[in-house]
Design an enzyme around this catalytic site. Structure first.
Site, PDB file in Angstrom:
ATOM      1  CE  LYS A 181      -3.851  -2.255   2.502  1.00 31.35           C
ATOM      2  NZ  LYS A 181      -4.468  -2.589   3.789  1.00 31.35           N
ATOM      3  CD  GLN A 226      -3.274  -4.184   6.821  1.00 27.86           C
ATOM      4  OE1 GLN A 226      -3.201  -3.243   6.401  1.00 27.86           O
ATOM      5  NE2 GLN A 226      -3.749  -5.325   6.476  1.00 27.86           N
ATOM      6  CG  ASP A 237      -9.090   0.662   5.879  1.00 27.95           C
ATOM      7  OD1 ASP A 237      -9.162   0.265   4.916  1.00 27.95           O
ATOM      8  OD2 ASP A 237      -8.035   0.455   6.742  1.00 27.95           O
TER       9      ASP A 237
END
Ligand code: GUN
Length: 294
Positions: free
Chosen positions: A54, A98, A121
């Site tokens: 990412k 994450q 997210d």
């Protein structure tokens, strides 16, 4: 030879990046460089790879990114403090925690502390609520990427029967909600299958579109799908083998079995994976744009 059309997330992600270049330039001309803070807690090898992939993409596009790596025994309180500093740091328009986090840390408490306007997210309850109400702010990256693949390849969802296998907050649940919304892509009749589902085959067999996000390697075969179904494989499973790396990545779908019966299928790798990263970049650009005066 597989007969199914290959739905290439790699191709679609490239067109997303092309579309983002002028938007990034416009921000940079106003001295704003979209920035992402990535937070990685612990030693999960797959998570390390995901975060690296990412952030590498952010750098490749000339965007700003910083990874905060914390040990597995980090106290929840210290993680919350770090997130609070990232919330008020103007260099970051997006914050990515994450997942999974170590078991000693309560996921929900952590996701709740992320500023919802930096929650690229889309995992904060406020953003999940907005999505469920049909007025999304940030759409979680993997389901958003799947919608984009369906759009790119002109796959109709209206009135279709969709089976989503897996009910995670990251993929299965938001995916099922998005496809049932009164919007396009959407307007589908969606069934979620999970570990307690009875007769899953009976459900997937009558679906026009099957989306597998169960994380069980090669668990979907031709016996699980209808003739001509569209099959979206979200699984990226590490299976040990004799290769130099010691493992290979396989999807939830047994590609060779399904490709002869499906009308279209996403490969692993090169399917949904690249789209998750592209949508993270897109959401971060959106977050940066939303800081501009109206
Ligand atoms: N773990 C697995 N998928 C994801 C994702 O899309 N975002 C984050 N933050 N963690 C994940």
């Amino acid at each position: 030879m597989p007969e199914a059309q290959l739905l290439s997330g790699k191709t679609v992600s490239e067109s997303v990046y092309q579309s983002l270049i002028p938007r990034i330039s416009a921000l940079q001309s106003k001295n704003i460089t979209p920035g992402l803070a990535a937070v990685l807690v612990g030693e999960n090898p797959a998570s390390k790879v995901y975060v690296r992939n990412k952030t590498n993409r952010f750098r490749k596009l000339g965007l700003f990114t910083e990874t905060h790596t914390l040990p597995a025994d980090t106290e929840e309180e210290d993680l919350l403090k770090l997130i609070e500093t990232l919330n008020t740091d103007d260099r970051f328009h997006g914050i990515l925690i994450q997942l999974p986090l170590p078991n000693s840390i309560d996921n929900q408490s952590v996701l709740l502390v992320v500023d919802p306007r930096k929650d690229v997210d889309g995992f904060h309850p406020e953003n999940m609520g907005l999505l469920t109400s049909g007025t999304p702010r940030f759409i979680p990256c993997t389901p958003k990427g799947i919608l984009r693949i369906l759009e790119h390849y002109d796959i109709e969802t209206e009135g279709k029967r969709v089976a989503v296998v897996g009910r995670s907050n990251i993929v299965g649940r938001p995916m099922s909600i998005l496809l049932s919304l009164k919007r396009n892509p959407g307007n589908a009749t969606v069934t979620i299958c999970h570990t307690r589902t009875k007769n899953q085959k009976g459900i997937t067999n009558s679906a026009d579109i099957l989306i597998s996000a169960a994380g069980v390697p090669n668990s979907i075969t031709d016996a699980d799908i209808s003739e001509g179904a569209v099959v979206i494989d979200v699984g990226i499973n590490r299976v040990e083998d004799d290769s130099e790396k010691g493992y290979s990545l396989v999807g939830d779908v047994d590609f060779n079995s399904v490709a002869g019966k499906a009308s279209a299928i996403t490969p692993v790798p090169g399917g949904v994976g690249p789209m998750t990263i592209a949508m993270l970049v897109e959401n971060t650009v959106e977050a940066a744009e939303s800081t501009l005066p109206k």
